[in-house]
Design an enzyme around this catalytic site. Sequence first.
Site, PDB file in Angstrom:
ATOM      1  N   SER A  58       3.181  -1.526  10.470  1.00 26.97           N
ATOM      2  CA  SER A  58       4.629  -1.529  10.734  1.00 26.97           C
ATOM      3  C   SER A  58       5.295  -2.878  10.484  1.00 26.97           C
ATOM      4  O   SER A  58       6.233  -3.247  11.176  1.00 26.97           O
ATOM      5  CB  SER A  58       4.921  -1.025  12.154  1.00 26.97           C
ATOM      6  OG  SER A  58       4.441   0.309  12.304  1.00 26.97           O
ATOM      7  N   HIS A  99      -9.657   1.143   4.282  1.00 27.78           N
ATOM      8  CA  HIS A  99      -8.432   1.386   5.059  1.00 27.78           C
ATOM      9  C   HIS A  99      -8.743   2.362   6.188  1.00 27.78           C
ATOM     10  O   HIS A  99      -9.573   3.265   6.024  1.00 27.78           O
ATOM     11  CB  HIS A  99      -7.332   1.939   4.135  1.00 27.78           C
ATOM     12  CG  HIS A  99      -6.003   2.004   4.804  1.00 27.78           C
ATOM     13  ND1 HIS A  99      -5.658   3.041   5.632  1.00 27.78           N
ATOM     14  CD2 HIS A  99      -4.957   1.142   4.803  1.00 27.78           C
ATOM     15  CE1 HIS A  99      -4.433   2.804   6.116  1.00 27.78           C
ATOM     16  NE2 HIS A  99      -3.993   1.672   5.619  1.00 27.78           N
ATOM     17  N   GLY A 104       2.090   2.835  10.620  1.00 24.30           N
ATOM     18  CA  GLY A 104       3.045   3.921  10.416  1.00 24.30           C
ATOM     19  C   GLY A 104       3.705   4.410  11.697  1.00 24.30           C
ATOM     20  O   GLY A 104       4.347   5.455  11.714  1.00 24.30           O
ATOM     21  N   GLU A 145      -5.593  -4.508  10.585  1.00 23.94           N
ATOM     22  CA  GLU A 145      -4.574  -3.496  10.842  1.00 23.94           C
ATOM     23  C   GLU A 145      -4.949  -2.702  12.093  1.00 23.94           C
ATOM     24  O   GLU A 145      -5.808  -1.813  12.029  1.00 23.94           O
ATOM     25  CB  GLU A 145      -4.475  -2.524   9.665  1.00 23.94           C
ATOM     26  CG  GLU A 145      -4.108  -3.169   8.356  1.00 23.94           C
ATOM     27  CD  GLU A 145      -3.543  -2.162   7.365  1.00 23.94           C
ATOM     28  OE1 GLU A 145      -2.388  -2.321   6.976  1.00 23.94           O
ATOM     29  OE2 GLU A 145      -4.239  -1.208   7.023  1.00 23.94           O
ATOM     30  N   ASN A 175       0.868  -1.180   0.000  1.00 22.92           N
ATOM     31  CA  ASN A 175       0.000   0.000   0.000  1.00 22.92           C
ATOM     32  C   ASN A 175       0.907   1.233   0.000  1.00 22.92           C
ATOM     33  O   ASN A 175       1.427   1.619   1.039  1.00 22.92           O
ATOM     34  CB  ASN A 175      -0.891  -0.029   1.259  1.00 22.92           C
ATOM     35  CG  ASN A 175      -1.752   1.213   1.382  1.00 22.92           C
ATOM     36  OD1 ASN A 175      -1.848   2.002   0.448  1.00 22.92           O
ATOM     37  ND2 ASN A 175      -2.390   1.378   2.539  1.00 22.92           N
ATOM     38  N   GLU A 183      -7.288   4.881   7.212  1.00 22.07           N
ATOM     39  CA  GLU A 183      -7.132   6.302   6.854  1.00 22.07           C
ATOM     40  C   GLU A 183      -8.359   6.806   6.115  1.00 22.07           C
ATOM     41  O   GLU A 183      -8.756   7.965   6.268  1.00 22.07           O
ATOM     42  CB  GLU A 183      -5.841   6.484   6.024  1.00 22.07           C
ATOM     43  CG  GLU A 183      -4.613   6.345   6.913  1.00 22.07           C
ATOM     44  CD  GLU A 183      -3.371   5.797   6.229  1.00 22.07           C
ATOM     45  OE1 GLU A 183      -3.301   5.796   4.982  1.00 22.07           O
ATOM     46  OE2 GLU A 183      -2.455   5.359   6.956  1.00 22.07           O
ATOM     47  N   LYS A 186       0.064   4.206  -0.445  1.00 24.80           N
ATOM     48  CA  LYS A 186      -0.646   5.417   0.024  1.00 24.80           C
ATOM     49  C   LYS A 186      -0.344   6.564  -0.951  1.00 24.80           C
ATOM     50  O   LYS A 186      -0.153   6.301  -2.140  1.00 24.80           O
ATOM     51  CB  LYS A 186      -0.240   5.740   1.462  1.00 24.80           C
ATOM     52  CG  LYS A 186      -0.338   4.516   2.368  1.00 24.80           C
ATOM     53  CD  LYS A 186      -0.248   4.812   3.826  1.00 24.80           C
ATOM     54  CE  LYS A 186      -0.356   3.503   4.600  1.00 24.80           C
ATOM     55  NZ  LYS A 186      -0.409   3.686   6.027  1.00 24.80           N
TER      56      LYS A 186
END
Length: 256
Positions: A216, A99, A177, A171, A10, A101, A12
């Site tokens: 991560s 996701h 991140g 996740e 991904n 985000e 992003k």
Amino acid sequence: MARRAIVAANWKMNGDLTLVNTMVTGLTNVELQDNVSVVICPSTPYLSSLVTKVKAEQLNTAICIGAQNVSEHESGAYTGEISTKMLRDLSVEFAIIGHSERRSYYKETSTQVAHKVNAALNAGLTPILCIGESEAERATEQTETVLASQLQPVIDEVGIEKFIDVVIAYEPVWAIGTGKTASSEMAQETHQFIRQFLAQANENVAAKVPLLYGGSVNASNCEELFAQADIDGGLIGGASLQVEQFKIICSAAKGK
Ligand code: PGA
């Protein structure tokens, strides 16, 4: 029982044409174990170049391309959106959906996520359905309730039988991140919960759905994570922007 492993990149809103080229060149000699697919998900403007380059280099057919999002609508006045058909026209095979985000910054709800999964399945795209709890939710022992509340609307909308064509990425939001990975035991425990939750609806389907871990993941921790009984690969953010590191992660995955 053969369950495919998947390593999905991904990117992003990162990467550029140079990364498209170096990634494809790097993947020409990646060593993959049995029953593994690799999915590269760049930002939309690079999908077409990536498809062209992957074809030109005649990459292993286990290497596929995915989008980071897709519209739940077929077509129409939805400025800025991208339809499942447009992705299929480009030979895109996967779409990351829901996701964290997108859920937090763009207010995507689990109902909307369910519509997107449905649209993707109807178009022959494989959804990578993302679920995960926040740090506060884990601290207050709500992880299982949150995951169930993210999965149930999708099961209700598409039906459990269709999950045979769905990939789930767990996740934990607090691990994305941040460099804070869930321990392999914690990740396994949560993956086991997800598989059991699906099994309540259909055991056979639950046994076959690839469950990816994300948050991560890197070249040092991937092996231990992927060795867990219910972890079938990963959704990789930061480490997927570094070709050599990403290749190590791809090589660590193995179908179960
Ligand atoms: P990360 O991102 O690997 O950079 O934590 C994972 C993701 O958001 O999919």
